[in-house]
Scaffold this motif. Structure first.
Motif, PDB file in Angstrom:
ATOM      1  N   GLY A 405       0.816  -1.210   0.000  1.00  0.00           N
ATOM      2  CA  GLY A 405       0.000   0.000   0.000  1.00  0.00           C
ATOM      3  C   GLY A 405       0.852   1.262   0.000  1.00  0.00           C
ATOM      4  O   GLY A 405       0.464   2.293  -0.567  1.00  0.00           O
ATOM      5  N   ILE A 406       2.020   1.196   0.622  1.00  0.00           N
ATOM      6  CA  ILE A 406       2.959   2.329   0.592  1.00  0.00           C
ATOM      7  C   ILE A 406       3.440   2.570  -0.840  1.00  0.00           C
ATOM      8  O   ILE A 406       3.484   3.711  -1.320  1.00  0.00           O
ATOM      9  CB  ILE A 406       4.150   2.068   1.527  1.00  0.00           C
ATOM     10  N   ILE A 407       3.767   1.488  -1.534  1.00  0.00           N
ATOM     11  CA  ILE A 407       4.190   1.607  -2.936  1.00  0.00           C
ATOM     12  C   ILE A 407       3.048   2.138  -3.789  1.00  0.00           C
ATOM     13  O   ILE A 407       3.235   3.008  -4.652  1.00  0.00           O
ATOM     14  CB  ILE A 407       4.677   0.233  -3.453  1.00  0.00           C
ATOM     15  N   SER A 408       1.856   1.634  -3.536  1.00  0.00           N
ATOM     16  CA  SER A 408       0.680   2.083  -4.282  1.00  0.00           C
ATOM     17  C   SER A 408       0.438   3.573  -4.083  1.00  0.00           C
ATOM     18  O   SER A 408       0.225   4.325  -5.042  1.00  0.00           O
ATOM     19  CB  SER A 408      -0.549   1.286  -3.817  1.00  0.00           C
ATOM     20  N   THR A 409       0.510   4.023  -2.836  1.00  0.00           N
ATOM     21  CA  THR A 409       0.268   5.434  -2.536  1.00  0.00           C
ATOM     22  C   THR A 409       1.392   6.316  -3.060  1.00  0.00           C
ATOM     23  O   THR A 409       1.165   7.455  -3.489  1.00  0.00           O
ATOM     24  CB  THR A 409       0.076   5.619  -1.015  1.00  0.00           C
ATOM     25  N   SER A 410       2.598   5.794  -3.069  1.00  0.00           N
ATOM     26  CA  SER A 410       3.713   6.515  -3.683  1.00  0.00           C
ATOM     27  C   SER A 410       3.454   6.718  -5.176  1.00  0.00           C
ATOM     28  O   SER A 410       3.744   7.790  -5.736  1.00  0.00           O
ATOM     29  CB  SER A 410       5.016   5.744  -3.470  1.00  0.00           C
ATOM     30  N   GLY A 417       2.716  14.191  -9.964  1.00  0.00           N
ATOM     31  CA  GLY A 417       3.940  14.958 -10.128  1.00  0.00           C
ATOM     32  C   GLY A 417       4.183  15.859  -8.934  1.00  0.00           C
ATOM     33  O   GLY A 417       3.936  15.486  -7.786  1.00  0.00           O
ATOM     34  N   GLY A 418       4.657  17.078  -9.181  1.00  0.00           N
ATOM     35  CA  GLY A 418       4.964  18.012  -8.105  1.00  0.00           C
ATOM     36  C   GLY A 418       3.764  18.346  -7.245  1.00  0.00           C
ATOM     37  O   GLY A 418       3.893  18.566  -6.031  1.00  0.00           O
ATOM     38  N   TYR A 419       2.580  18.362  -7.848  1.00  0.00           N
ATOM     39  CA  TYR A 419       1.374  18.654  -7.071  1.00  0.00           C
ATOM     40  C   TYR A 419       1.132  17.580  -6.002  1.00  0.00           C
ATOM     41  O   TYR A 419       0.589  17.862  -4.933  1.00  0.00           O
ATOM     42  CB  TYR A 419       0.153  18.742  -7.982  1.00  0.00           C
ATOM     43  N   GLY A 420       1.538  16.354  -6.301  1.00  0.00           N
ATOM     44  CA  GLY A 420       1.329  15.274  -5.335  1.00  0.00           C
ATOM     45  C   GLY A 420       2.106  15.452  -4.058  1.00  0.00           C
ATOM     46  O   GLY A 420       1.736  14.907  -3.014  1.00  0.00           O
ATOM     47  N   TYR A 421       3.186  16.223  -4.133  1.00  0.00           N
ATOM     48  CA  TYR A 421       4.044  16.451  -2.974  1.00  0.00           C
ATOM     49  C   TYR A 421       3.563  17.633  -2.135  1.00  0.00           C
ATOM     50  O   TYR A 421       4.126  17.928  -1.089  1.00  0.00           O
ATOM     51  CB  TYR A 421       5.479  16.693  -3.467  1.00  0.00           C
ATOM     52  N   CYS A 422       2.506  18.284  -2.611  1.00  0.00           N
ATOM     53  CA  CYS A 422       2.004  19.493  -1.947  1.00  0.00           C
ATOM     54  C   CYS A 422       0.722  19.199  -1.183  1.00  0.00           C
ATOM     55  O   CYS A 422      -0.049  18.307  -1.537  1.00  0.00           O
ATOM     56  CB  CYS A 422       1.743  20.596  -2.974  1.00  0.00           C
ATOM     57  N   GLN A 423       0.467  19.998  -0.159  1.00  0.00           N
ATOM     58  CA  GLN A 423      -0.710  19.798   0.683  1.00  0.00           C
ATOM     59  C   GLN A 423      -2.003  20.224   0.004  1.00  0.00           C
ATOM     60  O   GLN A 423      -3.086  19.982   0.540  1.00  0.00           O
ATOM     61  CB  GLN A 423      -0.532  20.548   1.998  1.00  0.00           C
ATOM     62  N   ASP A 424      -1.919  20.824  -1.170  1.00  0.00           N
ATOM     63  CA  ASP A 424      -3.124  21.214  -1.897  1.00  0.00           C
ATOM     64  C   ASP A 424      -3.919  19.988  -2.352  1.00  0.00           C
ATOM     65  O   ASP A 424      -5.110  20.089  -2.613  1.00  0.00           O
ATOM     66  CB  ASP A 424      -2.744  22.048  -3.130  1.00  0.00           C
ATOM     67  N   PHE A 425      -3.262  18.864  -2.472  1.00  0.00           N
ATOM     68  CA  PHE A 425      -3.911  17.619  -2.882  1.00  0.00           C
ATOM     69  C   PHE A 425      -3.767  16.602  -1.750  1.00  0.00           C
ATOM     70  O   PHE A 425      -2.801  16.642  -0.982  1.00  0.00           O
ATOM     71  CB  PHE A 425      -3.271  17.089  -4.168  1.00  0.00           C
ATOM     72  N   PRO A 426      -4.724  15.644  -1.642  1.00  0.00           N
ATOM     73  CA  PRO A 426      -4.748  14.767  -0.453  1.00  0.00           C
ATOM     74  C   PRO A 426      -3.737  13.642  -0.447  1.00  0.00           C
ATOM     75  O   PRO A 426      -3.538  13.009   0.593  1.00  0.00           O
ATOM     76  CB  PRO A 426      -6.173  14.196  -0.495  1.00  0.00           C
ATOM     77  N   VAL A 427      -3.071  13.375  -1.587  1.00  0.00           N
ATOM     78  CA  VAL A 427      -2.246  12.165  -1.632  1.00  0.00           C
ATOM     79  C   VAL A 427      -1.050  12.215  -0.691  1.00  0.00           C
ATOM     80  O   VAL A 427      -0.592  11.173  -0.206  1.00  0.00           O
ATOM     81  CB  VAL A 427      -1.795  11.844  -3.078  1.00  0.00           C
ATOM     82  N   GLU A 428      -0.531  13.413  -0.401  1.00  0.00           N
ATOM     83  CA  GLU A 428       0.590  13.480   0.549  1.00  0.00           C
ATOM     84  C   GLU A 428       0.130  13.074   1.941  1.00  0.00           C
ATOM     85  O   GLU A 428       0.882  12.440   2.689  1.00  0.00           O
ATOM     86  CB  GLU A 428       1.237  14.875   0.540  1.00  0.00           C
ATOM     87  N   GLN A 429      -1.103  13.392   2.300  1.00  0.00           N
ATOM     88  CA  GLN A 429      -1.624  12.959   3.604  1.00  0.00           C
ATOM     89  C   GLN A 429      -1.845  11.448   3.611  1.00  0.00           C
ATOM     90  O   GLN A 429      -1.557  10.779   4.607  1.00  0.00           O
ATOM     91  CB  GLN A 429      -2.927  13.677   3.964  1.00  0.00           C
ATOM     92  N   TYR A 430      -2.359  10.923   2.518  1.00  0.00           N
ATOM     93  CA  TYR A 430      -2.539   9.472   2.448  1.00  0.00           C
ATOM     94  C   TYR A 430      -1.209   8.752   2.644  1.00  0.00           C
ATOM     95  O   TYR A 430      -1.141   7.719   3.319  1.00  0.00           O
ATOM     96  CB  TYR A 430      -3.141   9.068   1.102  1.00  0.00           C
ATOM     97  N   TYR A 431      -0.143   9.311   2.067  1.00  0.00           N
ATOM     98  CA  TYR A 431       1.176   8.697   2.199  1.00  0.00           C
ATOM     99  C   TYR A 431       1.640   8.712   3.656  1.00  0.00           C
ATOM    100  O   TYR A 431       2.198   7.726   4.158  1.00  0.00           O
ATOM    101  CB  TYR A 431       2.179   9.438   1.311  1.00  0.00           C
ATOM    102  N   ARG A 432       1.387   9.813   4.341  1.00  0.00           N
ATOM    103  CA  ARG A 432       1.762   9.890   5.764  1.00  0.00           C
ATOM    104  C   ARG A 432       0.888   8.969   6.609  1.00  0.00           C
ATOM    105  O   ARG A 432       1.363   8.320   7.548  1.00  0.00           O
ATOM    106  CB  ARG A 432       1.649  11.335   6.258  1.00  0.00           C
ATOM    107  N   ASP A 433      -0.399   8.909   6.285  1.00  0.00           N
ATOM    108  CA  ASP A 433      -1.320   8.093   7.070  1.00  0.00           C
ATOM    109  C   ASP A 433      -1.033   6.594   6.938  1.00  0.00           C
ATOM    110  O   ASP A 433      -1.184   5.840   7.902  1.00  0.00           O
ATOM    111  CB  ASP A 433      -2.768   8.360   6.640  1.00  0.00           C
ATOM    112  N   ILE A 434      -0.624   6.175   5.749  1.00  0.00           N
ATOM    113  CA  ILE A 434      -0.477   4.733   5.521  1.00  0.00           C
ATOM    114  C   ILE A 434       0.815   4.169   6.110  1.00  0.00           C
ATOM    115  O   ILE A 434       0.917   2.961   6.360  1.00  0.00           O
ATOM    116  CB  ILE A 434      -0.566   4.412   4.008  1.00  0.00           C
ATOM    117  N   ARG A 435       1.789   5.028   6.393  1.00  0.00           N
ATOM    118  CA  ARG A 435       3.114   4.521   6.772  1.00  0.00           C
ATOM    119  C   ARG A 435       3.138   3.777   8.110  1.00  0.00           C
ATOM    120  O   ARG A 435       4.039   2.961   8.369  1.00  0.00           O
ATOM    121  CB  ARG A 435       4.129   5.673   6.790  1.00  0.00           C
ATOM    122  N   ILE A 436       2.154   3.996   8.954  1.00  0.00           N
ATOM    123  CA  ILE A 436       2.119   3.326  10.251  1.00  0.00           C
ATOM    124  C   ILE A 436       1.794   1.833  10.129  1.00  0.00           C
ATOM    125  O   ILE A 436       2.173   1.020  10.981  1.00  0.00           O
ATOM    126  CB  ILE A 436       1.081   4.005  11.190  1.00  0.00           C
TER     127      ILE A 436
END
Length: 602
Positions: A405-410, A417-436
């Motif tokens: 799931g970490i690979i999938s969310t990555s 792209g660059g937008y994915g690394y920004c807080q304007d879109f939710p995927v960066e939060q999903y990446y932080r949430d899934i790491r646990i």
């Protein structure tokens, strides 16, 4: 309207067509239910996910739990979540009717939890933890404990927790030092410390009920001396009031993700006034707790799947809308740009996400079906069969979704792209949430040792034999099809490879000892995971083909065809990775076990 974070259509396909949820209603235990009721629950679950969980998804990440005046302050809507989960019967959904529960299949409950977790993982954990703790009390506790605690827990008024971990012990539960001192009235005074307790304290409920592991004074050393206790933050008094029970929060941990639910450190009995009540027999605590832990491991797998699912749909939506470049070979710049979903590498990343998410969900539902069949079993031998199937698959159902799931969310971030690394879109939060998820409820290392060191060899390999028999049903079905015969062959090869590696590892255990045997248990688990998810994808493709051949509703055509393409992707891009793992696992050097600590010195 909430952005798409899960697919109810896909969930229903999994439940009804792949795993035959309705077959459970032919069993006496579930005979009071019907498809109309199941559909209503699924529809209500999705609506609840959209209306209650998703709107505060980002807020719960931004407004962290805070320790103030001895109580952890959480998002105000946690009270609403617990109230709705209690009154709506979501906490008690799978409990027997005798406890005013819904007596619903855990497979259906898993599906609604998938929706809640995809909408807002942090928000979804509060009711789930409470349900697991209450189930432990009803399974092993006295009538007095059940009557005192369970109704308020199932109503969402009181939170339940699982208090295992200690600072000096971590995953080594044999080394816990929290001690219970017997009292004349049959209760115990408890003293010790616990860490990393999910929802271990908060102001969203009236009381916190800890299911706590401790050793009774004078108990045998190691895990044989562990007992289980109910130790609430506030203990009920004879006149129906609540009084403080000497359990204090010493800190709230500040986390990378999953920030909407507090993880606490607890100081227990510092004033000598923490009272606990024994659950079941003395020194049987770890055995009892494993019921909740095994359920929690499936929940972790489901949660990781849910977060990765939400990330997948966020990246899919972006890929459909984001114009960039033109098809390779198109040199006319006057032509409009194409959406990035038209590019092969973006489709590869989306297919990998879909393969991981939907393969994982199918496996977790498969495990819950075995759990439901065990519950409704007519005789002990049948119950043992389904228990063993769930036992051998739990390490995989916990780990594959968590790690992959970490690979999938990555990949979801990469699609943006660059937008994915920004807080304007939710995927960066999903990446932080899934790491646990590869960490809690038993790390990947522990799951690897559990699978190879215990589950595969238990009862002289009986669980493994039953698992192979289940796979055989799917393989036989696939071999009858000209289209899927090739994939059946690939899956048979993967199974044969696992058997060969397992036999090799048994020889290592006999000749080189436990450390060499289990040194690469995580790689074994990973290899086993690819094969198991391959089984689930072949099963999904067969059911999708059946739907296409049967001329079912046109609205299902895209879903069916997507399943078939994703199955082919999994076999040609993912399953082949197991071959490389086999090469490593068949080697006779034990580098990770034998490397000295000094090799890491500079």
């Amino acid at each position: 309207m909430a952005a798409k974070f899960a697919s109810e259509k896909n969930v229903k396909f999994m439940l009804y067509e792949v795993h035959d949820l309705m077959s459970l209603t032919k069993l006496e235990y579930y005979s009071m239910h019907n498809k109309k009721a199941f559909d209503m629950i699924l529809d209500a679950g999705m609506q609840m996910a959209k209306d209650m969980y998703y709107p505060i998804f980002k807020e719960m990440d931004e407004v962290h739990p805070e320790l103030a005046d001895g109580t952890v302050k959480v998002h105000a809507d946690v009270k609403k979540i617990m109230k709705e989960a209690g009154e709506g019967g979501w906490i008690s959904a799978t409990f027997p009717i005798e406890f005013d529960g819904g007596q619903l299949p855990t497979m259906l409950n898993c599906a609604t939890h998938h929706m809640f977790g995809a909408a807002n993982y942090s928000g979804s954990v509060y009711p789930g933890l409470t349900s697991g703790a209450a189930k432990l009390i009803t399974s092993f506790g006295s009538k007095e404990l059940i009557d005192t605690y369970v109704p308020n827990m199932l109503d969402g008024k009181w939170q339940g927790t699982m208090a295992l971990t200690e600072p000096q012990a971590g995953s080594s539960l044999a080394d816990i030092t929290t001690t219970a001192y017997p009292q004349e009235d049959g209760s115990y005074k408890i003293k010790g410390q616990k860490v990393f307790i999910s929802a271990g304290d908060h102001d969203g409920v009236e009381n916190i009920v800890h299911l706590m592991l401790a050793k009774i004074e004078g108990a045998p050393p190691g895990v044989k001396g562990i007992s289980l206790f109910v130790a609430p933050k506030y203990r009920p008094t004879a006149d129906g009031k609540l009084e403080y029970n000497d359990i204090a929060v010493s800190q709230v941990f500040h986390k990378m993700g999953y920030r909407g639910a507090p993880i606490t450190e607890l100081a227990i009995g510092d004033k000598g006034e923490c009272v606990g009540w024994l659950v079941g027999k003395p020194h049987h605590g770890l055995k009892y707790m494993f019921q909740m832990m095994n359920g929690a491991r499936l929940d972790v797998g489901n949660a990781a799947t849910s977060i990765a699912c939400a990330a997948y749909y966020a990246s899919l939506d972006y890929a459909k809308q984001r114009p960039q470049g033109r098809k390779l070979g198109q040199k006319d710049l006057s032509k409009p740009q194409v959406s990035i979903i038209e590019h092969a590498d973006v489709k590869r990343m989306l297919l990998q996400q879909k393969a991981i998410v939907e393969g994982s969900l199918s496996l977790i539902l498969q495990c819950h079906k075995y759990e439901d069949l065990e519950t409704a079993a007519a005789d002990p031998e049948e119950a043992e069969k389904y228990n063993l199937l769930c036992e051998i698959l739990t390490p995989i159902a916990k780990t594959y979704p968590s790690e992959m799931g970490i690979i999938s969310t990555s990949n979801a971030i990469q699609c943006l792209g660059g937008y994915g690394y920004c807080q304007d879109f939710p995927v960066e939060q999903y990446y932080r949430d899934i790491r646990i998820h590869p960490i809690h409820e038993g790390t990947t290392g522990i799951q690897g040792m559990d699978l190879l060191g215990r589950k595969v060899v238990m009862l002289e390999g009986k669980a493994f034999k039953l698992f192979k028999e289940e796979m055989e049903k799917t393989l036989v079905m696939a071999e009858e099809s000209d289209v899927y015969k090739e994939y059946a062959g690939l899956l048979r090869d993967a199974l044969a490879d696992i058997e060969e590696v397992t036999a090799h590892k048994m020889k290592v255990a006999a000749t080189k000892g436990a450390e060499a045997f289990l040194a690469d248990a995580c790689l074994y688990l990973e290899m086993f995971g690819y094969m198991t998810i391959g089984w689930q994808w072949l099963l999904q493709a067969l059911m999708a083909q059946k739907g296409l051949d049967g001329g079912k509703a046109k609205k299902m055509k895209d879903l069916y065809e997507g399943k078939i393409i994703t199955c082919k992707y999994f076999f040609k891009y993912e399953l082949i990775k197991a071959k490389a793992l086999k090469i490593r696992l068949m080697e006779d050097d034990y580098l990770t076990a034998e490397a000295p600590a000094s090799c890491f010195n500079d």
